[in-house]
Scaffold this motif. Structure first.
Motif, PDB file in Angstrom:
ATOM      1  N   ARG A 133       0.833  -1.207   0.000  1.00 44.25           N
ATOM      2  CA  ARG A 133       0.000   0.000   0.000  1.00 44.25           C
ATOM      3  C   ARG A 133       0.864   1.251   0.000  1.00 44.25           C
ATOM      4  NH1 ARG A 133      -4.426  -1.687   4.672  1.00 44.25           N
ATOM      5  NH2 ARG A 133      -5.272  -3.523   3.584  1.00 44.25           N
ATOM      6  N   LYS A 134       1.939   1.230   0.787  1.00 43.07           N
ATOM      7  CA  LYS A 134       2.842   2.376   0.853  1.00 43.07           C
ATOM      8  C   LYS A 134       3.527   2.597  -0.498  1.00 43.07           C
ATOM      9  CE  LYS A 134       2.352   3.720   5.136  1.00 43.07           C
ATOM     10  NZ  LYS A 134       1.802   5.071   5.453  1.00 43.07           N
ATOM     11  N   LYS A 135       3.893   1.503  -1.144  1.00 39.07           N
ATOM     12  CA  LYS A 135       4.521   1.619  -2.467  1.00 39.07           C
ATOM     13  C   LYS A 135       3.530   2.218  -3.465  1.00 39.07           C
ATOM     14  CE  LYS A 135       7.243  -1.643  -4.000  1.00 39.07           C
ATOM     15  NZ  LYS A 135       7.761  -2.908  -4.622  1.00 39.07           N
ATOM     16  N   PHE A 136       2.285   1.757  -3.412  1.00 40.61           N
ATOM     17  CA  PHE A 136       1.250   2.290  -4.302  1.00 40.61           C
ATOM     18  C   PHE A 136       1.043   3.776  -4.049  1.00 40.61           C
ATOM     19  CE2 PHE A 136      -3.207   3.295  -5.215  1.00 40.61           C
ATOM     20  CZ  PHE A 136      -3.281   2.936  -6.553  1.00 40.61           C
ATOM     21  N   SER A 162      12.478   0.875  -6.847  1.00 38.09           N
ATOM     22  CA  SER A 162      13.537   0.133  -6.155  1.00 38.09           C
ATOM     23  C   SER A 162      13.580   0.577  -4.700  1.00 38.09           C
ATOM     24  CB  SER A 162      14.889   0.387  -6.826  1.00 38.09           C
ATOM     25  OG  SER A 162      15.242   1.758  -6.746  1.00 38.09           O
ATOM     26  N   GLY A 163      14.399  -0.104  -3.900  1.00 34.49           N
ATOM     27  CA  GLY A 163      14.520   0.241  -2.484  1.00 34.49           C
ATOM     28  C   GLY A 163      13.482  -0.461  -1.643  1.00 34.49           C
ATOM     29  N   GLU A 164      13.590  -0.264  -0.351  1.00 33.28           N
ATOM     30  CA  GLU A 164      12.669  -0.867   0.610  1.00 33.28           C
ATOM     31  C   GLU A 164      11.960   0.223   1.393  1.00 33.28           C
ATOM     32  OE1 GLU A 164      12.021  -4.015   0.797  1.00 33.28           O
ATOM     33  OE2 GLU A 164      13.565  -4.674  -0.619  1.00 33.28           O
ATOM     34  N   PHE A 165      10.766  -0.096   1.863  1.00 29.00           N
ATOM     35  CA  PHE A 165       9.995   0.843   2.670  1.00 29.00           C
ATOM     36  C   PHE A 165      10.815   1.280   3.898  1.00 29.00           C
ATOM     37  CE2 PHE A 165       7.248   1.499   6.372  1.00 29.00           C
ATOM     38  CZ  PHE A 165       6.466   2.538   5.912  1.00 29.00           C
ATOM     39  N   PRO A 166      10.867   2.570   4.244  1.00 28.50           N
ATOM     40  CA  PRO A 166      10.162   3.674   3.578  1.00 28.50           C
ATOM     41  C   PRO A 166      11.020   4.408   2.548  1.00 28.50           C
ATOM     42  CG  PRO A 166      11.057   4.446   5.639  1.00 28.50           C
ATOM     43  CD  PRO A 166      11.506   3.010   5.508  1.00 28.50           C
ATOM     44  N   TYR A 214      11.748   4.236  -0.723  1.00 27.33           N
ATOM     45  CA  TYR A 214      11.509   3.862  -2.104  1.00 27.33           C
ATOM     46  C   TYR A 214      12.152   4.874  -3.050  1.00 27.33           C
ATOM     47  CZ  TYR A 214       7.958   0.540  -0.468  1.00 27.33           C
ATOM     48  OH  TYR A 214       7.320  -0.495   0.145  1.00 27.33           O
ATOM     49  N   LYS A 215      12.507   4.401  -4.237  1.00 30.67           N
ATOM     50  CA  LYS A 215      13.097   5.248  -5.262  1.00 30.67           C
ATOM     51  C   LYS A 215      12.509   4.843  -6.608  1.00 30.67           C
ATOM     52  CE  LYS A 215      17.555   6.413  -7.391  1.00 30.67           C
ATOM     53  NZ  LYS A 215      19.005   6.095  -7.411  1.00 30.67           N
ATOM     54  N   VAL A 216      12.135   5.849  -7.403  1.00 29.53           N
ATOM     55  CA  VAL A 216      11.566   5.573  -8.725  1.00 29.53           C
ATOM     56  C   VAL A 216      12.679   5.471  -9.747  1.00 29.53           C
ATOM     57  CG1 VAL A 216       9.971   6.349 -10.503  1.00 29.53           C
ATOM     58  CG2 VAL A 216       9.465   6.832  -8.125  1.00 29.53           C
ATOM     59  N   GLU A 217      12.652   4.396 -10.539  1.00 25.28           N
ATOM     60  CA  GLU A 217      13.616   4.205 -11.619  1.00 25.28           C
ATOM     61  C   GLU A 217      12.925   4.579 -12.934  1.00 25.28           C
ATOM     62  OE1 GLU A 217      16.632   3.569 -10.969  1.00 25.28           O
ATOM     63  OE2 GLU A 217      16.520   2.831  -8.902  1.00 25.28           O
ATOM     64  N   PHE A 218      13.283   5.745 -13.474  1.00 23.28           N
ATOM     65  CA  PHE A 218      12.574   6.278 -14.625  1.00 23.28           C
ATOM     66  C   PHE A 218      13.255   5.996 -15.963  1.00 23.28           C
ATOM     67  CE2 PHE A 218      10.367   9.457 -11.776  1.00 23.28           C
ATOM     68  CZ  PHE A 218       9.084   9.036 -12.090  1.00 23.28           C
ATOM     69  N   ASN A 219      14.379   5.265 -15.973  1.00 23.90           N
ATOM     70  CA  ASN A 219      15.148   5.125 -17.208  1.00 23.90           C
ATOM     71  C   ASN A 219      14.395   4.403 -18.324  1.00 23.90           C
ATOM     72  OD1 ASN A 219      15.680   3.066 -15.160  1.00 23.90           O
ATOM     73  ND2 ASN A 219      16.862   2.046 -16.750  1.00 23.90           N
ATOM     74  N   GLU A 220      13.382   3.582 -17.971  1.00 22.17           N
ATOM     75  CA  GLU A 220      12.590   2.887 -18.994  1.00 22.17           C
ATOM     76  C   GLU A 220      11.189   3.483 -19.129  1.00 22.17           C
ATOM     77  OE1 GLU A 220      13.754   0.595 -20.986  1.00 22.17           O
ATOM     78  OE2 GLU A 220      15.727   0.535 -20.016  1.00 22.17           O
ATOM     79  N   PHE A 221      10.968   4.625 -18.502  1.00 21.34           N
ATOM     80  CA  PHE A 221       9.631   5.223 -18.439  1.00 21.34           C
ATOM     81  C   PHE A 221       9.479   6.284 -19.526  1.00 21.34           C
ATOM     82  CE2 PHE A 221       6.454   8.161 -16.602  1.00 21.34           C
ATOM     83  CZ  PHE A 221       5.442   7.259 -16.321  1.00 21.34           C
ATOM     84  N   SER A 222       8.338   6.303 -20.204  1.00 24.93           N
ATOM     85  CA  SER A 222       8.065   7.274 -21.261  1.00 24.93           C
ATOM     86  C   SER A 222       6.980   8.251 -20.824  1.00 24.93           C
ATOM     87  CB  SER A 222       7.617   6.573 -22.545  1.00 24.93           C
ATOM     88  OG  SER A 222       8.630   5.720 -23.031  1.00 24.93           O
ATOM     89  N   ILE A 223       7.071   9.481 -21.306  1.00 33.08           N
ATOM     90  CA  ILE A 223       6.034  10.477 -21.020  1.00 33.08           C
ATOM     91  C   ILE A 223       5.330  10.924 -22.299  1.00 33.08           C
ATOM     92  CG2 ILE A 223       7.179  11.314 -18.928  1.00 33.08           C
ATOM     93  CD1 ILE A 223       8.072  13.767 -20.610  1.00 33.08           C
ATOM     94  N   SER A 224       5.747  10.388 -23.443  1.00 33.78           N
ATOM     95  CA  SER A 224       5.143  10.790 -24.711  1.00 33.78           C
ATOM     96  C   SER A 224       5.385   9.711 -25.757  1.00 33.78           C
ATOM     97  CB  SER A 224       5.759  12.116 -25.184  1.00 33.78           C
ATOM     98  OG  SER A 224       5.366  12.425 -26.507  1.00 33.78           O
TER      99      SER A 224
END
Length: 219
Positions: free
Chosen positions: A49-52, A94-98, A100-110
């Motif tokens: 839930r915390k990750k979400f 990635s990472g553990e609660f609390p 957390y870190k977002v890995e954006f290298n494969e993420f697209s915005i357009s």
């Protein structure tokens, strides 16, 4: 009390008995009232839930931009924001609660049919500025010299975004005055090009982590 619309066979809104009627993306839906669960959530459930919550809070900053960047995408039962949340939950945290870190290298915005910028690079230009550099080679179709840039910068430590629009494909460079807290921070981001006349974008390009500015050493 539920209210029936469009006659006895139409959809209804509100609570009736153990069900609730509502409209979602133009579709009339009926769902059961949630059951009250007295059972305490497990540690694993609480962490999920915390990750979400972490992912949704992060991407809420990009909600409007995602609709703009993926405006050509036709989703009948979802939204660009919901698709992005799902993508990050599956493989982008990635990472553990609390911590957390977002890995954006494969993420697209357009995404879109326009050609991406050629040989794109970015660098610090003094303390206060970031400069994007690319190559423009005239090419027939989907490569207009007047295409404009959309740039998103991401403050990695603070989990915060800044948005910029300006510059032309033909310029081969675009300089940004970054906020004070980004001048001495590790940042990343994305860039894509947009043609307003065609109402079209390119696929976004990820800007790999850029270190804080370091003044040259004097001899």
């Amino acid at each position: 009390m539920g209210v029936i619309h469009q006659g006895i066979l139409g959809g209804f809104h509100g609570k009736t008995g153990s069900v609730v009627g509502s409209s979602w993306r133009g579709i009339q839906v009926i769902r059961a009232l949630p059951k009250r669960i007295k059972r305490k959530a497990s540690t694993k459930q609480l962490m999920q839930r915390k990750k979400f919550q972490f992912v949704t809070k992060t991407l809420k900053q990009l909600d409007g931009l995602l609709n703009f960047g993926f405006q050509g995408r036709h989703l009948s039962r979802s939204t660009n924001y919901a698709e992005a949340v799902q993508q990050l939950l599956l493989s982008g945290v990635s990472g553990e609660f609390p911590n957390y870190k977002v890995e954006f290298n494969e993420f697209s915005i357009s995404e879109g049919p326009l050609r991406k910028l050629g040989n794109l690079k970015w660098e610090r230009n003094g303390v206060k500025k970031v400069k994007l550099i690319w190559e423009y080679t005239p090419f027939f179709g989907r490569n207009d010299e007047e295409d404009s840039l959309v740039v998103v910068l991401y403050h990695i430590q603070k989990n915060r975004f800044e948005f910029y629009e300006g510059g032309k494909r033909k310029d081969e460079s675009f300089e940004i005055d970054v906020p004070t807290d980004m001048q001495d921070a590790l940042i990343s981001g994305w860039v894509f090009v947009r043609n307003a006349a065609l109402d079209a974008n390119s696929d976004s390009m990820y800007l790999v982590n850029l270190e804080p500015y370091t003044a040259p050493k004097t001899v």
